[in-house]
Design an enzyme around this catalytic site. Structure first.
Site, PDB file in Angstrom:
ATOM      1  N   GLU A 149      46.419  39.670  36.871  1.00  0.00           N
ATOM      2  CA  GLU A 149      47.418  39.952  37.893  1.00  0.00           C
ATOM      3  C   GLU A 149      48.662  40.651  37.316  1.00  0.00           C
ATOM      4  O   GLU A 149      49.774  40.148  37.387  1.00  0.00           O
ATOM      5  CB  GLU A 149      47.843  38.666  38.611  1.00  0.00           C
ATOM      6  CG  GLU A 149      46.734  38.028  39.412  1.00  0.00           C
ATOM      7  CD  GLU A 149      47.174  36.776  40.158  1.00  0.00           C
ATOM      8  OE1 GLU A 149      46.509  36.406  41.142  1.00  0.00           O
ATOM      9  OE2 GLU A 149      48.188  36.160  39.755  1.00  0.00           O
ATOM     10  N   GLU A 301      39.304  35.824  42.696  1.00  0.00           N
ATOM     11  CA  GLU A 301      39.913  34.527  42.981  1.00  0.00           C
ATOM     12  C   GLU A 301      40.023  34.303  44.479  1.00  0.00           C
ATOM     13  O   GLU A 301      40.392  35.205  45.226  1.00  0.00           O
ATOM     14  CB  GLU A 301      41.326  34.422  42.385  1.00  0.00           C
ATOM     15  CG  GLU A 301      41.403  34.399  40.886  1.00  0.00           C
ATOM     16  CD  GLU A 301      42.847  34.209  40.407  1.00  0.00           C
ATOM     17  OE1 GLU A 301      43.691  33.733  41.213  1.00  0.00           O
ATOM     18  OE2 GLU A 301      43.129  34.532  39.249  1.00  0.00           O
TER      19      GLU A 301
END
Length: 652
Positions: A149, A301
């Site tokens: 991320e 995710e």
């Protein structure tokens, strides 16, 4: 997507370093029970792998890699560089980022690294090199996951030096930079590169072109970090794919440019279970990610239950985890994964759910995970690697977002992501399947191109839109489109003259933004929100929908000239859906399936038809022809019943 081998990858982030070794064997037993075939290892393990500078502690990871291989679980091995060990910041303060006020972001959380720090990059390359060398030939290794991320900003001194180098490359001369930034305004002209700073705290409004370039620079610096690690692992394992996980529609990365650098495009997706439009948000992110990938993609995710970062973190009711997982597959995912495998007992995310929650294997969450794993095994061979075509493209560009998302604009109520999502919602609720595309992409395959809002358009993008319409395509654009060029310089007339001619606009006299909660009436029962415009139509306009009442009474809210439409307000949801349904029908774009009950989504992937009931009540869906439901094996002729949060995957 590579490495799936006719399966849907199923699993999640696995953090064995948080647990004693005896738990690892229990994990493997439960993974096999749940049908897990892939785990991501090492995302936040840097301090475990390198407890002090130059040390290497790979023994525990060797054991876990061997354990996964022995039990048929593939490993997506991460470089741990998103969370440097505390010793790095202590010994090398230059590796720590600074915010726009000059305050240091200290260790103790994560993502505390300066993308421009030579020291950070040196350590990151070293640990990546050693990981790649050690595990390149390990039979469990299936893919690389770089960092996690990417989302850091840095306004510090080393970032300032890097920004100047980036600007030299972009502009070449100070004269060119001064012209692009409009520095004649407010006496901002630069006589030296050394005088240029990142977009730090200013007394009043910052130079918008400087802010725009700093956002471009930030995306490019993070991309340099990704490329450096990617190239290292590729050198050791050229046969294995490499990815890094996006946060949905995050403003700090040019997602189109980043996706082109990945072998597999992956995303993290966390709709709110209480959001009545959670399913639409999921479809929105999934459509964007599939379009970035130009094919199958990876859900890196999601949450098996509640997250831990909202004001109130609601669990998923029974069936919703399954439904949203199948929705991702319907929209092109070849991998359905979670953060994380086992819910943590310590640390900042101990209330973030896991596939194995605090309730353990008898808990409802794990029992649902087992069902999802079994169903993904059942459909994997039929769906993996397939994709379909869409008749509609929604245009999106990060640079346009960066330019319009600044202070000193006509309205602070215009939030670009919300406008983009509103238009996608209208199409989704009309059951019209969509791709996303960049405004300079080849658009010729689409019957309809939708531009919710692109404040900044390059000349190449404008030429592309004109050519698309000239070639027979239908175009519909929302308000505040084509206002600025790539330097955030307002185009003559407030909208590019070529676009005004395209839409049948003689003059755009003024923008009339609306207050929060205010709306404006238009003919035909349409009501507009957020924005309106004082437009004088040219004689070439073929159709107009006028404003009714107020200062703009009688002036066009919607214009059409030939196959080009312009919508100068944001219609309320039902009105926008009705308008886009009409325009799509005229362009020959049809819903996936007619006559669907409320709350039911129909998605085609290859030859398969996914039916998804996002409602809490059972429904009956009419389905022409004869099919077999791959989830149950049952034949379906003419109609099928979907339970609460129910789903069917139908094969002709």
């Amino acid at each position: 997507m590579q490495t799936t081998n006719g399966r849907i990858l199923f699993g999640g982030d696995y953090n064995p370093e948080q647990w004693p070794e005896e738990t690892w064997h229990e994990d493997v037993r439960l993974m096999k029970d749940a049908g897990v075939n892939s785990v991501t290892l090492g995302v936040f393990s840097w301090s475990k792998l390198e407890p002090h500078p130059g040390a290497r502690e790979f023994g525990w990871l060797d054991t876990v890699m061997d354990l996964m291989e022995a039990n048929g679980v593939g490993v997506v091995l991460a470089t741990p560089t998103s969370s440097p060990p505390p010793w790095m910041g202590r010994l090398h303060p230059d590796t720590l980022p600074r915010d726009e006020d000059g305050r240091t972001e200290w260790w103790g959380g994560r993502q505390h690294f300066s993308h421009s720090s030579a020291t950070y990059r040196r350590y990151a390359a070293a640990i990546t090199e050693d990981l790649a060398a050690r595990y390149a030939d390990h039979p469990a290794l299936t893919m690389w996951h770089i960092n996690n991320e990417y989302c850091t900003h840095d306004h510090g001194d080393e970032a300032a030096s890097a920004f100047r180098r980036w600007l030299r490359t972009r502009y070449g001369t100070l004269d060119a930079l001064n012209a692009a930034w409009g520095t004649a305004f407010w006496s901002q002209g630069y006589d030296s590169w050394d005088g240029i700073l990142p977009a730090r705290r200013a007394h009043y409004l910052k130079n918008p072109a400087q802010v725009l370039d700093f956002r471009r620079f930030t995306s490019d610096m993070l991309l340099e970090c990704y490329r450096a690690e990617r190239d290292i692992v590729r050198r050791h394992t050229p046969h294995l794919p490499v990815t890094t996980n996006f946060m949905p529609l995050w403003s700090g990365q040019d997602g189109w440019r980043w996706a082109a650098e990945e072998d597999v495009v992956s995303v993290d997706l966390y709709p709110d279970p209480r959001d009545p439009l959670g399913a639409q948000y999921g479809a929105f992110v999934q459509d964007l990610t599939r379009s970035q990938a130009r094919g199958p993609w990876m859900l890196m995710e999601q949450a098996a239950g509640p997250v831990n970062w909202r004001a109130v973190n609601h669990p998923k009711p029974p069936g919703l985890n399954r439904l949203w997982s199948l929705q991702a597959v319907a929209h092109g995912a070849d991998a359905v994964c979670y953060f994380q495998w086992r819910q943590s007992r310590q640390g900042a995310e101990k209330f973030h759910s896991g596939m194995v929650g605090h309730a353990g294997e008898q808990g409802r969450t794990f029992q649902e995970v087992k069902r999802i794993g079994a169903e993904l095994r059942r459909i994997g061979a039929e769906v993996s690697g397939t994709h379909g075509t869409r008749d509609i493209a929604v245009l999106h560009d990060w640079h346009s977002w960066w330019a319009c998302d600044q202070d000193g604009r006509p309205s602070e109520h215009i939030e670009y992501p919300e406008v983009l999502r509103a238009w996608h919602r209208a199409l989704w609720e009309a059951r019209l399947a969509t791709d996303f595309a960049h405004p300079e992409h080849d658009l010729t395959a689409y019957r309809l191109v939708v531009v919710p809002q692109l404040y900044l358009l390059t000349d190449a993008a404008i030429d592309n839109l004109l050519a698309y319409v000239a070639g027979g395509g239908t175009l519909v654009c929302g308000f505040l489109t084509g206002v600025a060029d790539e330097d955030d310089r307002i185009r003559p007339g407030g909208m590019d003259p070529r676009l005004r001619e395209l839409f049948g606009i003689r003059t755009l006299h003024e923008w009339w933004p609306l207050d929060a909660g205010e709306s404006v009436a238009c003919a035909g029962g349409l009501r507009g929100t957020l924005w309106s415009e004082e437009i004088e139509a040219a004689g070439t306009a073929d159709e107009t929908v006028p404003y009714q009442g107020g200062e703009l009474d009688g002036l066009p809210a919607v214009l059409r000239r030939g196959r080009a439409w312009y919508v100068s307000t944001l219609p309320e949801p039902e009105a926008l859906r009705t308008l886009l349904t009409r325009i799509a029908a005229g362009a020959g774009a049809r819903p996936v399936l007619d006559g669907l009950p409320a709350g039911v989504e129909a998605v085609r992937r290859g030859e398969l038809l996914f039916l998804l009931n996002h409602g809490r009540e059972p429904v009956t869906v009419d389905v022409p022809g004869t099919h077999r439901d791959l989830l149950t094996g049952a034949p379906v002729t003419g109609r099928t019943m979907l339970g609460r949060y129910g789903a069917a995957v139908l094969k002709p």
